[in-house]
Write an enzyme that holds these catalytic residues in place. Structure first.
Site, PDB file in Angstrom:
ATOM      1  N   TRP A   1       0.859  -1.181   0.000  1.00  0.00           N
ATOM      2  CA  TRP A   1       0.000   0.000   0.000  1.00  0.00           C
ATOM      3  C   TRP A   1       0.896   1.231   0.000  1.00  0.00           C
ATOM      4  O   TRP A   1       1.755   1.383   0.872  1.00  0.00           O
ATOM      5  CB  TRP A   1      -0.878  -0.049   1.250  1.00  0.00           C
TER       6      TRP A   1
ATOM      7  N   LYS B   1     -13.033  -2.692   6.354  1.00  0.00           N
ATOM      8  CA  LYS B   1     -13.533  -3.689   5.419  1.00  0.00           C
ATOM      9  C   LYS B   1     -14.413  -4.731   6.099  1.00  0.00           C
ATOM     10  O   LYS B   1     -15.521  -5.017   5.648  1.00  0.00           O
ATOM     11  CB  LYS B   1     -12.371  -4.400   4.705  1.00  0.00           C
TER      12      LYS B   1
ATOM     13  N   ASP C   1       0.358  -5.292   9.903  1.00  0.00           N
ATOM     14  CA  ASP C   1      -0.711  -4.444   9.370  1.00  0.00           C
ATOM     15  C   ASP C   1      -1.839  -5.363   8.905  1.00  0.00           C
ATOM     16  O   ASP C   1      -1.684  -6.109   7.935  1.00  0.00           O
ATOM     17  CB  ASP C   1      -0.184  -3.599   8.206  1.00  0.00           C
TER      18      ASP C   1
END
Length: 394
Positions: free
Chosen positions: A127, A243, A208
């Site tokens: 990311w 999410k 993460d």
């Protein structure tokens, strides 16, 4: 003096900037496969029924909108600690509710710098915001090779080689499950090898976790967290609820600091609160209330678990349908690997020029590195997307 004239232009975010272009596109058949959100068959970002029911309950309660403490609501933190870790010891496990996982990562970077760590190793495919967040925290960002784009395999030997030569006072970030943008995670044997080397080199791990539940299942996707918990007395976990609760705009995240020695939890708590106070003072209240309400209700929690499971199954089904249609179209390139990937993303292996052609000629929007959001595909747009890919490959 015109002080604003001293400002320098900054690059447009490659993902959020794509969304702006998409909204400006007037073509009725346009498709946005860029931004990483789970979408329904009709192309809408999904509102969990369990979230809707929790919000109905909260509305009827007429709760105050007073500020939360700097590190968030204590009951919310207890519930998510139980969700992620099951049994835990508050003397060794610290949690702060943050403004999304982005804030958790930024806080982790600030604390790493305060700990005397100078360098953090990130996957070379990751990311993009990771680089910005950690460099803005004063850390030098280095990369380790992650994925072989031609062979479609993890570059395990090269990962180990780079980390073996990492200097002291370095940290390593590992994505936990449903890797963004690759969609491929280490298997258990590879996780063991990487984790053992990080421990042997005494590097500091940052995990993460942004997509738990979208890979093999909520419990299964937590394997790396359990592994690191078994091998390290100290590590950080940055977690997103965007999410797996569908709370994107509510910005609910968490920063977990683990210190099994129990000696430094108070210092970790104080440092975390210090950096949060200097950034946004305290987190938002509504998203954490929703999650807390769901997790405290056996009925709502069961509903949430079922909804998340159905999303995971649909993602697998979409991957299969997508690959089948790519094959049936006559495209010679082998896309079988997409069925092995997990979570929202896969890489299509397209050049920058081909990505631009997809956007300009067909209104199909994907990220410049050719990352595609599988969840934004549907039975209604699959044929159009596949045909567009076929034409730009010819």
């Amino acid at each position: 003096m015109n002080y604003l004239s001293n400002l320098k232009n900054k690059p447009i975010d490659p993902i959020l900037g794509l969304t702006v272009l998409f909204h400006e596109d007037t073509r009725p058949n346009k498709v946005n496969l860029g931004i990483g959100a789970y979408k329904s068959e009709d192309g809408e970002v999904v509102l969990f029924q369990s979230v809707h029911e929790a919000e109905r309950y909260l509305w009827e309660e007429k709760r105050s909108k007073s500020y939360l403490p700097i590190d968030g609501d204590i009951v919310f933190k207890e519930e998510i600690l139980k969700l992620i870790y099951g049994q835990y010891d508050p003397k060794t496990h610290f949690c702060a509710h943050t403004a999304g996982c982005t804030a958790a990562l930024k806080v982790s970077g600030n604390i790493l710098t305060s700990m005397g760590i100078q360098t953090i190793y990130l996957p070379d495919l990751t990311w993009q915001n990771h680089y910005l967040l950690y460099s803005m925290s004063g850390l030098k960002t280095e990369t380790y090779p992650y994925f072989d784009l031609e062979k479609k395999t993890l570059r395990l030997t090269e990962i180990l080689e780079v980390l073996k030569n990492a200097p002291e006072n370095s940290a390593v970030l590992m994505q936990v499950g449903c890797h963004n943008p690759v969609g491929r995670d280490p298997n258990e044997e590879e996780w063991e090898a990487i984790t053992n080397l990080i421990a042997e080199k005494n590097l500091f791990p940052i995990l993460d976790c942004a997509y738990q539940g979208f890979g093999d299942g909520f419990t299964e996707d937590a394997y790396p967290i359990r592994l690191y918990s078994s091998k390290f007395s100290q590590y950080f976990l940055c977690y997103s609820f965007s999410k797996n609760f569908g709370l994107y705009g509510e910005r609910v995240g968490a920063f977990f600091g683990i210190d099994k020695t129990g000696q430094f939890i108070d210092k970790l708590r104080d440092n975390t609160k210090h950096f949060i106070r200097g950034a946004y003072s305290s987190p938002g209240i509504h998203g954490s209330r929703i999650i807390k309400t769901i997790l405290q209700s056996s009925e709502l929690k069961a509903s949430w678990e079922e909804e998340l499971s159905e999303m995971q199954k649909r993602l697998r089904s979409l991957r299969c349908h997508f690959v089948e249609k790519l094959k049936a179209s006559g495209i010679s390139r082998n896309y079988d690997y997409i069925q092995k990937d997990k979570g929202l993303f896969s890489l299509m292996g397209l050049s920058k020029e081909q990505v631009i052609k997809l956007r300009e000629n067909f209104g199909v929007y994907i990220v410049e590195n050719s990352r595609i959001n599988i969840a934004a595909l549907s039975m209604a747009n699959l044929d159009y997307v596949v045909d567009a890919i076929k034409q730009i490959l010819n």
